[in-house]
Design an enzyme around this catalytic site. Structure first.
Site, PDB file in Angstrom:
ATOM      1  N   ASP A  65      -0.362  88.365   4.296  1.00 50.32           N
ATOM      2  CA  ASP A  65      -0.182  87.215   5.202  1.00 50.32           C
ATOM      3  C   ASP A  65       1.298  86.941   5.488  1.00 50.32           C
ATOM      4  OD1 ASP A  65      -0.272  86.450   2.404  1.00 50.32           O
ATOM      5  OD2 ASP A  65      -0.260  84.344   3.002  1.00 50.32           O
ATOM      6  N   ASP A 207       5.728  82.041  -1.103  1.00 41.18           N
ATOM      7  CA  ASP A 207       4.658  81.626  -2.017  1.00 41.18           C
ATOM      8  C   ASP A 207       5.218  81.522  -3.432  1.00 41.18           C
ATOM      9  OD1 ASP A 207       3.152  81.987   0.224  1.00 41.18           O
ATOM     10  OD2 ASP A 207       1.872  83.577  -0.597  1.00 41.18           O
TER      11      ASP A 207
HETATM   12 ZN   LIG Z   1       0.860  83.753   1.342  1.00 32.87          ZN
HETATM   13 ZN   LIG Z   2       1.511  85.573  -1.688  1.00 33.28          ZN
END
Ligand SMILES: [Zn+2]
Ligand SMILES: [Zn+2]
Length: 326
Positions: A65, A207
């Site tokens: 992503d 993240d």
């Molecule tokens: Zn992510």
């Molecule tokens: Zn990630």
């Protein structure tokens, strides 16, 4: 120098109707830098700023992503007969990933430079630096800090005139840090210059769970863009998956004494305003950025960062190169 941060993808892990996956554009003077390039990054640009010829793409980590938009963007640049080189920067593993992606986009006729960075390393740009720091995710992952150098203090013209300085060349010399001689006595720069002024700082974590390295990197930043994947009811899951709750991000923003917090990567299971409220109880100046929102970041003495909703659409960029015929 104008500085703004444009949110091109604010969704978490999977795209939704309203949110594309991770992608942030930094506009600093003439520089255009992408942080992550989630799926559809180029369409997100076309639908807001116009398809920008970015100079550099920073990838925080190699979950899909965060980079699936890269092959399409690279291929389009090639079809547009891009001339200028493109730098892609990311953690170790970037070169191997690029070899795999090459099967998708084939040969590119412009130069692509790949730079693998470790925590603590940085890349110098014109007027700022991008510094990598290690974050805590399920795989090796970096956050990036946009950092401007300190600026010289303000030149006090009245003080200079009071000391008998009238020649503009002498003003310039003092501003460059030289001591000058006026009517037989010395004048030092600190007699006519204010305190050095802070540069701006923007930190994008990618993240991560809440971690000390982010707190240090983000200290006194104007804007912290932080993982806010989960609400408090899923804090255990946040810890298991190397993500943060929005409230974790807010606590970190408070500890780091940043001016504004933007939470992104909010899981599509949530009503974002409920998650945002959890964060605001801890850090009031929190926003939940939506796709195409923009944050303008003036120099600290000129005001606070401002969220402009859908701001990316209001300021279409001049297209760098013509769009090719279909
Ligand atoms: Zn992510
Ligand atoms: Zn990630």
């Amino acid at each position: 120098m104008d500085l703004s941060v444009i949110f091109l993808g604010t969704g978490g892990s999977v795209p939704s109707a309203r949110r594309a996956t991770a992608c942030v554009l930094i506009r600093s003077g003439g520089a255009r830098i992408l942080i992550d390039a989630g799926e559809g990054a180029q369409r997100q640009m076309i639908n807001s700023t116009g398809l920008i010829q970015v100079d550099d793409v920073y990838i925080t980590h190699f979950h899909a992503d965060h980079y699936l938009g890269l092959p399409g963007l690279l291929k389009t640049y090639d079809l547009m007969e891009r001339q200028k080189p493109l730098r892609i920067i990311g953690p170790p593993g970037l070169i191997a990933l690029f070899e795999a992606l090459r099967l998708i986009f084939g040969r590119l006729r412009y130069e692509v430079e790949l730079i693998e960075l470790g925590p603590g390393e940085g890349v110098t740009h014109d007027g700022f630096e991008m510094r990598a720091f290690g974050v805590e995710h399920l795989m090796r992952a970096l956050g990036f800090a946009y950092v401007e150098p300190e600026r010289p203090g303000r030149f006090d013209v009245d003080a200079a005139r009071g000391l008998g300085i009238t020649d503009p060349h002498d003003f310039g010399r003092l501003q460059r840090g030289e001591t000058i001689s006026v009517n037989g006595s010395e004048v030092r720069p600190d007699q006519v210059m204010g305190e050095p002024r802070q540069g701006r700082k923007v930190v994008i974590t990618g993240d991560t769970g809440p971690c000390e390295m982010t707190r240090i990197a983000a200290h006194a930043a104007q804007l912290l863009v932080h993982d806010g994947t989960f609400a408090i009811d899923q804090s255990t899951r946040a810890a298991e998956t190397g993500h943060s709750t929005a409230r974790d991000a807010a606590q970190l923003a408070a500890d780091a004494e940043v001016e504004m917090l933007a939470i992104v990567h909010v899981s599509s299971r949530y009503n974002v305003s409920a998650v945002l409220n959890e964060a605001r109880q801890v850090f009031p100046n929190t926003v939940a950025a939506r796709d195409f929102d923009l944050v303008e970041i003036p120099f600290p003495e000129r005001g606070e960062p401002q969220l402009v909703q859908e701001g990316a659409k209001h300021r279409p960029e001049p297209q760098a190169e013509p769009t090719p015929a279909p």
